[in-house]
Design an enzyme around this catalytic site. Structure first.
Site, short mmCIF file in Angstrom:
data_model
loop_
_atom_site.label_atom_id
_atom_site.label_comp_id
_atom_site.label_asym_id
_atom_site.label_seq_id
_atom_site.Cartn_x
_atom_site.Cartn_y
_atom_site.Cartn_z
N ASN A 241 0.81 -1.22 0.00
CA ASN A 241 0.00 0.00 0.00
C ASN A 241 0.84 1.26 0.00
OD1 ASN A 241 -2.06 -1.80 0.20
ND2 ASN A 241 -2.07 -1.70 2.43
N CYS A 242 1.58 1.37 -1.08
CA CYS A 242 2.57 2.43 -1.18
C CYS A 242 2.03 3.75 -1.68
CB CYS A 242 3.56 1.97 -2.19
SG CYS A 242 2.66 1.63 -3.69
N VAL A 243 2.75 4.75 -1.49
CA VAL A 243 2.65 6.09 -2.10
C VAL A 243 1.24 6.61 -2.31
CG1 VAL A 243 4.85 5.84 -3.24
CG2 VAL A 243 2.81 5.45 -4.55
#
Lengths: 428, 349, 63
Positions: A241-243
């Site tokens: 669940n990046c950026v």
């Protein structure tokens, strides 16, 4: 590696007594799904909702989107290293509930979570307004550390997707696609007269809500490595669940990487697609140097004539992109880069934080700073008040009537840098 | 159909008032068309009407930029136009600059779109291209007829809120503005096609030419840091606990100025990060990791630096446009200078 | 003071002191608090030294 992907077309999703696929309808036993999703001492509650295309429904804050898949034959199981053992995947037969998706939401962990609108102007920007979504709202017990909170919800999503995917195990697929990449020397010999093309798949790996995992390992700790494109389709790479939401490669995006699909489409005709190199985007300069050195070396080692490089994120990862590009070009290997732009709300500023004379072939997936107004929705699943604080939102983003005015950044997948959508930007 | 309302800005020469000898002509407004307005009106037919023409001498405008601009804007505003036309100015430098300045003011103050026409080397182009659609013209009035058609077409499109095409399609000079649109094919497919062309050495067009950034010459060295007033700034989002100014986690539209009085150490009780582009856990545990206040305060006490400026400035660099960053920097630098700050430590994440 | 020196070079900074890591440019959570502060002091000293050094163009103070 040869993988058959059996697509079971899901045209509707409904709650039912038993979780099963019947005539293209996915029936979901709500209680059982909630129980399996919530099977973790750190989870206090799970609620299940359905969100379908065209409905006046908003999901916020969205953490991850996952496609339900199941291994029918061949080694291992989906999400190796998390749900299944760390077996090599990417071979045999995998069935997909095509058109269905698991969406995870719940109390916010950090700033990088996003919005899915099932209708209205926002729906045009996210691929997940077109999927039949089973939304699991997962809330952790009190006092859980942020990193733990993220992990708990991430794993809950995988359990939900794996559980639903099982429903497709014995269902006849509506269509079957075959993807095959042979061991390098064989693959090279198969089309000796075609240019050899590889794919450099950059994964963001910068800590909380910025991580990506490969076979269960946090990718910030890997050295760049070669992998078969089909491994991705079984969930070898998953999102932490990046950026910002717009740039986020959700787990669904990894499972359905469109660059891999379009490279397979031209494979054997326009070029010889010989494989993927996955690399990371770390937070220290020496890591960035080391990883880009290794990536360039691996691409050369494979004998590639050209590569597509996709970035994940923006800002400091622009430096990784530029390093990969120039180091690979300096070896005489041609590059095409895929990136999003941050040109300011008025579009008048520089779009990238770093630059290179070698970057002469760039695909833009759009300016993430552009402002959009999302009208109020009848149903909101989750916590709308976070609109003001997620990346791309600002003080006053959430209107009194429930509308949201914010940058495209807030929409899951709006500027997906795998080129999932058609959005782009041009000089005007 | 409602007729589109247009106001036209021209100089004294095109109004038939006179040449250089009349260039000090003060702003005036006349109802209806004057000079080149006739050609535009003919092209518009019934669709649009030039309600008024504002005329100003080039010398007067350029020598009284501020007053002239506000006089001209006041005249234009009265007619509440849907679109404003400036020129075309061809290669006339002062006329180009005046047209551009009017365009900028119309864009910023009235929020009304502007169409102009200039030769690409006209100095008005570089300064003002962001604020108007400037149709590329010949270098003299010989090109009037050719300029009117595409300008008129854009006027109609803008008034109707229709999507304006690319500079090539519409004939205007690129404003340097990135604009989103949906392409026919998805990004991944376009990437594969571009790579095929690049491998074959066939022409392809990059969708984003790599950016170019400004350079500034370095300041002189500080002679004696133990006598200097040092300030500390950061784009890493260090803010007092609770983020009192609500600085955005991404794409910041503002910066904050915070007092260091009584603070010898940043800790989870008094501070946090507002930045949404990195893992905030370490910064939130000890914000000195982003803004080294603890060390600087010690150095101040020990006389290793002259003094530490009593405020810190912070913004969030995450996804923040260069234009915003420049604006913040100009304001902050001005305040630092007037507060007698000699040196600045700027940390970034 | 920045971690990703190439970006600072691209965007035109003149006196550049390399820092530790993006989420903690002036710290290192793997050290003890005491060691960490010592390291931070060293980095700040480096910055002060950079400010006192004449440069004629972009300079990275990595020594």
């Amino acid at each position: 590696m040869r993988l058959e992907v059996g697509n079971i077309m899901i045209k509707d999703v409904q709650f039912g007594a038993k979780t099963e696929v019947n005539n293209g309808i996915l029936f979901v036993n709500k209680e059982e799904l909630a129980q399996i999703t919530g099977d973790d001492d750190h989870i206090s509650s799970v609620e299940v909702f359905l969100a379908k295309p065209g409905e006046q429904t908003r999901i916020i804050p969205v953490k991850d989107v996952i496609e339900p898949r199941v291994k029918v034959s061949g080694n291992g199981g989906v999400f190796p290293g998390f749900i299944s053992n760390v077996d090599m995947v990417g071979e045999g037969r995998t069935n997909v509930l095509k058109g269905a998706a698991v969406v995870t939401t719940g109390r916010i962990v950090g700033f990088q979570e996003g919005i899915i609108d099932m209708s209205g102007p926002g729906a045009e920007y996210t691929p997940f307004s077109k999927t039949m979504n089973v939304v699991v709202k997962v809330d952790p017990i009190e006092g859980l550390h942020q990193h733990e909170h993220e992990r708990v919800v991430r794993l809950a999503g995988f359990r939900a997707a794996e559980y639903l995917g099982q429903a497709g195990k014995n269902i006849e697929a509506d269509s079957v696609q075959v993807f095959e990449t042979k061991p390098l020397l064989e693959q090279v010999n198969e089309y000796p007269n075609l240019p050899k093309v590889a794919y450099v798949y950059m994964l963001i790996t910068q800590g909380l809500l910025h991580d990506t995992f490969v076979y269960g390992v946090d990718a910030k700790h890997i050295l760049p490595t070669i992998i078969y494109p089909t491994e991705m389709m079984d969930g070898a790479v998953v999102s932490g669940n990046c950026v910002s939401a717009c740039d986020k490669n959700t787990t669904y995006s990894h499972q359905n990487n469109p660059i891999i699909h379009d490279l397979y489409a031209g494979h054997g005709k326009d070029f010889n697609f010989i494989g993927c190199v996955i690399t990371n985007e770390n937070v220290t300069l020496s890591d960035k140097e080391r990883s880009s050195n290794m990536t360039a070396k691996l691409v050369e080692f494979m004998g590639a004539d050209g590569v597509i490089i996709s970035e994940e994120g923006f800002g400091n990862p622009d430096a990784d992109l530029v390093m990969n590009c120039s180091k690979i070009e300096k070896k005489g290997i041609k590059t095409v880069l895929v990136t999003s732009e941050y040109a300011g709300r008025d579009g008048a500023s520089q779009s990238l934080a770093d630059s290179s004379e070698y970057g002469d072939a760039v695909i833009s997936v759009g300016n993430a700073n552009e402002i959009i107004t999302l009208p109020p929705m009848k149903t909101v699943i989750g916590y709308p008040e976070v609109a003001d604080i997620i990346a791309g939102g600002f003080d006053g983003s959430l209107g009194e009537d429930g509308s949201i005015t914010a940058e495209l950044q807030v929409i899951i997948g709006a500027t997906n840098e795998l080129g999932f959508g058609c959005l782009t930007a041009r000089e005007s | 159909m409602v007729t589109i309302k247009v106001v036209h800005y021209i100089n004294q020469f095109y109004a038939g008032i006179g040449g250089e000898e009349k260039a000090d002509h003060r702003p005036e407004v006349r109802e209806g068309v004057v000079g080149p307005g006739m050609a535009f009106q003919k092209t518009f037919g019934e669709e649009a009407e030039i309600k008024a023409t504002v005329i100003c001498g080039d010398t007067y405008f350029n020598e009284n930029l501020e007053t002239a601009t506000s006089e001209v804007i006041a005249m234009i505003e009265k007619y509440s136009p849907d679109v404003v036309i400036c020129g075309p100015a061809f290669n006339a430098g002062r006329y180009g600059v005046a047209s551009g300045a009017v365009a900028k003011a119309v864009h910023e103050k009235l929020g009304v779109p502007v169409v102009s026409g200039m030769y690409p080397e006209n100095p008005g182009v570089d300064i003002y291209k962001k604020y108007a659609y400037i149709i590329e013209t010949a270098n003299s009035a010989v090109g009037m007829r050719k300029a009117v058609q595409p300008m008129a077409k854009l006027v109609i499109k803008l008034a109707r809120g229709e999507q304006v095409g690319s500079p090539e399609d519409e004939g205007y000079i690129s404003r340097g503005i990135r604009q989103n649109y949906f392409a026919a094919e998805r990004g991944s497919k376009r990437a594969v096609n571009m790579l095929i062309n690049k491998l074959k050495d066939v022409d392809y067009t990059t969708e984003y030419p790599m950016p170019v950034f400004d350079r500034v010459s370095p300041s002189a060295a500080i002679k004696d840091i133990t006598k200097a007033k040092v300030a500390v700034l950061s784009s890493g989002g260090p803010v007092p606990k609770g983020n009192p100014d609500h600085i955005e986690s991404s794409s910041a539209s503002k910066y904050g100025k915070y007092s260091l009085q009584g603070i010898d150490d940043l800790n989870p009780e008094n501070s946090e990060t507002a930045h949404g582009g990195y893992d905030p856990v370490y910064a939130n545990e000890d914000l000195d990791r982003v803004l080294p206040v603890d060390v600087l305060k010690e150095m101040e006490k020990a006389g290793e630096i002259g003094s530490l400026y009593e405020y810190w400035y912070a913004t969030v660099g995450n996804g923040t446009s260069v234009a915003n960053a420049k604006k913040f920097a100009a304001e902050i630098a001005g305040e630092l200078k007037s507060s007698g700050v000699d040196a600045v430590i700027l940390t970034s994440t | 003071m920045c971690t990703i020196v190439p970006i600072s070079l691209t965007v035109g900074a003149n006196r550049i002191v390399p820092a530790v890591a993006i989420p903690h440019p002036l710290g290192d959570p793997s050290l003890s608090r005491e060691e960490e502060k010592k390291m931070r002091r060293k980095l700040v000293e480096k910055a002060l030294n950079a400010l006192q050094t004449e440069v004629d163009g972009q300079t990275v103070f990595d020594k």
